[in-house]
Motif scaffolding. Structure first.
Motif: not given
Lengths: 191, 191
Positions: A79-84, A87-94, A136-144
């Motif tokens: 899980v920790n790896e997935l959290v990392r 963060e890594e992909v956060a700056d790409r297009e939603p 970790a992942g929720g914000p990625l989806f909400e941004r989309a």
DNA sequence: ACTGTAGCGGAGGTACCCCTCCGTTTCAAC
DNA sequence: GTTGAAACGGAGGGGTACCTCCGCTACAGT
């Protein structure tokens, strides 16, 4: 990015021993266990895991007094790896950030399946991991969603289970897995 | 609807014994095994299955000389059931017939998962079952495609795996499972 | 270098499971 | 009702996994 934001980080850090040889054995056990879980699922033999790691069975039991604690540790590390990665992909297009994150799911699900089978929901670690996962992942989806590329009548919990189910399935080849996942994600995407 | 159309029917019929007590035990064993597989997966204990069925372990081994044959029989029976359902829904509207058929998948997947784990693809029964499955469900999908309600850039194999993955997943409740499945099927449906 | 202690490995007791074998029971054909 | 063939159950031998325990090893602090 504080320790509190991802409760799983505490679990990962707390157990690793300080002495050099002990730390090496600890790492070898985690790796061996992950491998064994992938191969045999929840019923991987602990003696086999110790053998793979090149340590005695006694060492395994000192680091992980119960079967449950070994499963939890392997899981928390994944899980920790997935959290990392989040963060890594956060700056790409939603939309692309979201799909890039899910691309890492297949590996994680291998461990997840064995752990769920073994621990059968009784462990509080699921709460910590789910919380970290959602943080970790929720914000990625909400941004989309906010960018208008993802439908709004579902939540992140729905989405993550959909992807989890598909990535955990056996396909004839990786191309089919990708094709099916992208069709299902078409149901999520707004057009 | 000949016997040849669904190869799995031969497998189902051939093993059941003729004497009354033997037939009763045979049925009890199949039921007990299905139950045990749902609970413990591929590693269900054969002695436990005999115990559940209320018969001696010897009786189990007479009916199913190897672990593999027991798994195959349970699996074949489940597939057979799904074939029957496909015939049942054939007269409804194309899209509705398809989704009605998939609604029966969750129960089938429970057995399927245990069997796949136990037999590890080495058994020819998978071919017979896949063939029967495609013969039963494929026409439902093709009818939906021809009616213009299902996308044409995927095949039945893609679809069935997508649904299999999602139905095999653990959800918080049945409502969530239905919601997620219908979102994924939105990706399949033409609009 | 010395030394106390944390860490190590694996033998062995317990439990469970697999599968065979055979004396006993039950069915069904006559 | 008789009878023989089919079916039954479960004891028991062999194997494997779990987990504990303790005599030995090697690290790290002085």
């Amino acid at each position: 990015m504080s320790a509190q934001q991802y409760p799983v980080q505490a679990l990962v850090a707390s157990r690793r021993p300080h002495r050099k040889d002990a730390a090496r054995n600890y790492d070898a056990l985690l790796d061996a266990a992950r491998e064994a879980f992938a191969e045999h699922g929840a019923d991987a033999s602990l003696e086999d895991i110790a053998r793979r790691a090149g340590v005695g069975i006694g060492t395994l039991y000192r680091n992980f007094p119960s079967r449950r604690e070994l499963f939890e540790s392997v899981y928390a590390n994944d899980v920790n790896e997935l959290v990392r990665v989040a963060e890594e992909v956060a700056d790409r297009e939603p939309w692309e950030a979201l799909t890039a994150w899910f691309a890492r799911f297949a590996g994680y699900m291998v461990t997840k399946r064995a752990v769920r089978e073994a621990l059968d929901e009784e462990s509080e670690i699921f709460d910590a991991c789910r919380e970290s996962m959602y943080a970790a992942g929720g914000p990625l989806f909400e941004r989309a969603q906010q960018a208008g590329v993802a439908r709004k009548d579902m939540d992140f919990g729905d989405l993550i289970r959909m992807v989890a189910g598909i990535t955990a399935t056996v396909f004839t080849d990786d191309a089919q897995r990708d094709r099916v996942l992208s069709i299902a994600l078409d149901g999520v995407r707004t057009r």
